[in-house]
Design a protein around this motif. Structure first.
Motif, mmCIF file in Angstrom:
data_model
loop_
_atom_site.group_PDB
_atom_site.id
_atom_site.type_symbol
_atom_site.label_atom_id
_atom_site.label_comp_id
_atom_site.label_asym_id
_atom_site.label_seq_id
_atom_site.Cartn_x
_atom_site.Cartn_y
_atom_site.Cartn_z
ATOM 1 N N VAL A 125 0.948 -1.053 0.315
ATOM 2 C CA VAL A 125 0.486 -0.368 0.341
ATOM 3 C C VAL A 125 0.807 1.211 0.166
ATOM 4 O O VAL A 125 0.941 2.257 -1.364
ATOM 5 C CB VAL A 125 -0.527 -0.466 0.978
ATOM 6 C CG1 VAL A 125 -1.590 1.116 1.128
ATOM 7 C CG2 VAL A 125 -1.821 -1.317 1.151
ATOM 8 N N VAL A 126 1.988 1.597 0.655
ATOM 9 C CA VAL A 126 2.321 2.696 0.246
ATOM 10 C C VAL A 126 3.483 1.672 -0.082
ATOM 11 O O VAL A 126 3.701 3.933 -0.978
ATOM 12 C CB VAL A 126 3.779 2.896 2.203
ATOM 13 C CG1 VAL A 126 4.377 3.477 2.336
ATOM 14 C CG2 VAL A 126 2.344 2.520 3.613
ATOM 15 N N ALA A 127 4.270 1.067 -0.385
ATOM 16 C CA ALA A 127 5.181 1.445 -1.449
ATOM 17 C C ALA A 127 4.358 1.926 -3.339
ATOM 18 O O ALA A 127 4.931 2.837 -4.112
ATOM 19 C CB ALA A 127 5.409 0.159 -1.787
ATOM 20 N N THR A 128 2.698 1.261 -3.613
ATOM 21 C CA THR A 128 2.259 2.290 -4.299
ATOM 22 C C THR A 128 2.449 3.792 -4.395
ATOM 23 O O THR A 128 2.262 3.986 -5.225
ATOM 24 C CB THR A 128 1.331 1.533 -4.301
ATOM 25 O OG1 THR A 128 0.792 0.248 -4.636
ATOM 26 C CG2 THR A 128 0.370 2.215 -5.639
ATOM 27 N N LEU A 129 2.176 4.272 -3.397
ATOM 28 C CA LEU A 129 2.575 5.541 -3.014
ATOM 29 C C LEU A 129 3.410 6.115 -3.637
ATOM 30 O O LEU A 129 3.201 7.621 -4.535
ATOM 31 C CB LEU A 129 1.590 6.303 -1.798
ATOM 32 C CG LEU A 129 0.678 5.836 -0.410
ATOM 33 C CD1 LEU A 129 0.828 6.311 0.631
ATOM 34 C CD2 LEU A 129 -0.509 6.441 -1.819
ATOM 35 N N MET A 130 4.362 5.230 -3.657
ATOM 36 C CA MET A 130 5.820 6.162 -3.835
ATOM 37 C C MET A 130 6.105 6.093 -5.658
ATOM 38 O O MET A 130 6.754 6.533 -6.554
ATOM 39 C CB MET A 130 6.861 5.171 -3.487
ATOM 40 C CG MET A 130 7.081 5.395 -1.919
ATOM 41 S SD MET A 130 6.817 6.430 -1.303
ATOM 42 C CE MET A 130 6.305 5.983 0.881
ATOM 43 N N ILE A 131 5.066 4.769 -5.933
ATOM 44 C CA ILE A 131 4.798 4.434 -7.156
ATOM 45 C C ILE A 131 4.535 5.515 -8.266
ATOM 46 O O ILE A 131 5.290 5.991 -9.494
ATOM 47 C CB ILE A 131 4.393 2.600 -7.964
ATOM 48 C CG1 ILE A 131 5.525 2.273 -7.169
ATOM 49 C CG2 ILE A 131 4.392 2.867 -9.161
ATOM 50 C CD1 ILE A 131 4.911 0.620 -6.874
ATOM 51 N N ILE A 132 3.111 6.179 -7.831
ATOM 52 C CA ILE A 132 2.441 6.557 -8.354
ATOM 53 C C ILE A 132 3.669 8.209 -9.141
ATOM 54 O O ILE A 132 3.485 8.365 -10.276
ATOM 55 C CB ILE A 132 1.443 6.769 -7.555
ATOM 56 C CG1 ILE A 132 1.105 5.545 -7.782
ATOM 57 C CG2 ILE A 132 0.988 8.260 -9.157
ATOM 58 C CD1 ILE A 132 -0.596 6.523 -7.051
#
Length: 558
Positions: A125-132
């Motif tokens: 979940v948190v990693a997805t925030l970084m990917i965007i």
């Protein structure tokens, strides 16, 4: 002015050669599917990229249209000059740091993308925030290099800007779509050879023109405009240092550089690839600098371009093609346009495959863990088209190459880089610290303002000034935001770890499973060695619940 037919034919011929190379590489990619999953072959070339091809594709990724035209633009622009030209030396710094610091741990752990350690340390979940934001950065870069090419083609071929951008983008999308990373790597070889030969061929013709003054005389003396060496005023030292660090370190947060590291056939080769590419980057930056210096030493009233100067007309971003058109013979300008096209495509395809890699491997694959290779192949293809279309729209929104480039680096430098350092090298980092650092870092950066995209400054750091009602920061605000992000990640990671570990907070509140992951992060363990000395590695992911990264044989070298 009429259409430059010989130039258009030359450009289309070059595109045909590149497209044919991409199609050939796509067939080679299909033959290599046995070396790993379809996804790995498409995104990393099966991790079989050898030294020579690796150096070419690493260098070509950085020698893009923004590099070639942006360097000339900055040297030529009054008030800027050579001291504000950020790319050749700073890109060299980026590659050296990447080789010394990141290449070995990233390649040895066999990540598929740069965002894999984010998912391991922070959770999905948190990693997805970084990917965007990282995907957004790659799209910005894609638009940036297309802007560079569109202006060049329009100036020399008298082809409408929209056609210039769309045709170039279409060719890039097609060959990337067909062969994935294999097509990108092999077309980079053709493109870089052409860039090197063409740029250094242009310089003598520029200098042989009798109109420009001797650049050694105009370097420090006022003639047609301020000296092209430029200077950094005392009040601008903070801003200069900030931009230097943004360009030098911001590139470390780009998937492009890590994708080439991860595609290398070994960690040692990945490191050498970075070092050699660093030297080549400096060499290829010299022609653009010289052309910018010549432009600053030219009385444009004596040319067919006439008055006012390109800077006064707001056309400084296209100074390199303007010099080619008005200071060199026609056949030389045609060679120059092909060189710029090669530079643009060598970077544009890298942005396409990078953004696609992160979306397909780190977002879609985690949503659809049961996705087959065939399904992932279609996801990758559709992603390439979508990213390409969105990136193609950006050149119609702005005409500042440097502005787009700095904005792209800004996102990587302030948001992604501190997190990358933490997830790779700091055992204490966890999802709570990552989330806090992410939001607080972005908040601070937005409050500092960004004139490039029209965001006003809510926080006024000392030393700034108000120009036309807009507060211009002169302090190193990007570096401040980056350091705040880094400190927040480490501080809040430690706090939350201790809160759960000491039962100050009940473990049922630990939605990111920090209490289950206080042990060191997953490590790479030596599993076995076969008769040929090949080593297989395995990631222990029992504490994270993440999938094991697919293994790829590395016996086949390109």
């Amino acid at each position: 002015m009429s259409l430059n037919v010989p130039g258009l034919i030359t450009l289309l011929g070059f595109y045909a050669v590149v497209l044919a190379t991409g199609i050939w590489a796509s067939r080679r990619a299909k033959a290599k599917v046995t070396t790993g999953t379809v996804t790995e072959v498409t995104l990393l070339g099966g991790r079989t990229i050898g030294m020579a091809v690796g150096v070419f594709t690493m260098t070509a990724t950085w020698i893009g249209g923004a590099f070639v035209l942006g360097s000339a633009e900055t040297v030529y622009t009054p008030g800027k000059g050579l001291v504000w030209t950020m790319m050749p030396l700073q890109y060299c710094t980026t590659l050296i740091i990447a080789g010394l610091v990141f290449a070995k741990p990233m390649r040895e752990r066999k990540y598929v993308t740069m965002m894999d350690p984010f998912q391991i340390k922070y959770g999905e979940v948190v990693a997805t925030l970084m990917i965007i934001p990282n995907i957004a950065t790659e799209i910005i870069y894609f638009g940036c290099v297309l802007l560079a090419l569109g202006g060049t083609i329009s100036s020399i071929l008298n082809l409408p800007f929209v056609y210039s951008v769309v045709i170039s983008a279409a060719v890039t999308i097609i060959y990337t779509l067909l062969g994935g990373f294999y097509s990108v790597a092999y077309t980079d070889v053709i493109q870089l050879v052409f860039i090197f030969a063409a740029l250094w061929l242009l310089v003598p013709f520029i200098f042989l023109n009798p109109i420009p003054l001797d650049i050694s005389a105009t370097a420090f003396n006022h003639t047609y405009q301020p000296p092209w060496i430029g200077e950094v005023q005392t009040q601008d030292i903070g801003k200069w240092l900030d931009e230097f660090l943004v360009v030098s370190l911001g590139g470390l947060a780009s998937q492009c550089i890590h994708q080439r590291i991860l595609s290398s056939s070994s960690a040692a080769r990945a490191q050498v690839t970075c070092f050699v590419a660093a030297v080549m980057t400096v060499i290829l930056g010299v022609p653009s600098i010289l052309i910018g210096a010549v432009a600053a030493s030219t009385d444009w009233n004596q040319t067919d371009y006439g008055a006012p100067s390109p800077y006064d007309r707001g056309e400084a971003y296209g100074i390199l093609p303007i010099c080619l058109q008005y200071l060199t013979p026609q056949f030389v300008s045609v060679i120059g346009i092909a060189a710029v096209a090669a530079a643009v495509m060598s970077s544009a395809d890298s942005m396409l495959i990078s953004a696609t890699s992160m979306f397909s491997s780190n977002i879609y694959k985690n949503i659809r863990k049961q996705a087959s290779d065939r399904e992932m192949q279609w996801v990758i293809r559709i992603s390439i088209v979508v990213v390409g279309v969105v990136g193609t729209a950006l050149p119609f929104l702005t005409n500042s190459i440097i502005g787009l480039l700095i904005l792209g680096c800004d996102v990587g430098y302030c948001v992604i880089l501190p997190h990358l350092v933490c997830v790779v090298f700091c055992p204490v980092a966890n999802g709570y610290g990552g989330a806090m650092g992410y939001f607080l870092g972005i908040l601070l950066r937005c409050l500092c303002g960004e004139p490039t995209i029209g965001v006003p400054a809510a926080i006024h750091f000392p030393g700034g000034e108000t120009v036309d009602g807009v507060y211009i920061q002169r302090a190193p605000v990007r570096t401040v935001a980056m350091l705040v992000t880094l400190i927040c990640v480490l501080f809040f990671s430690y706090i939350f770890e201790q809160l759960f570990h000491r039962d100050v907070l009940p473990k049922r509140w630990d939605i990111l499973k920090v209490s289950h992951a206080i042990t060191p992060p997953p490590r790479m363990e030596q599993a076995s060695s076969d008769a040929d000395g090949q080593m297989e590695t395995m990631m222990s992911a029992s504490d994270t619940g993440h999938l094991e990264w697919p293994q790829v044989e590395e016996s086949t070298k390109l």
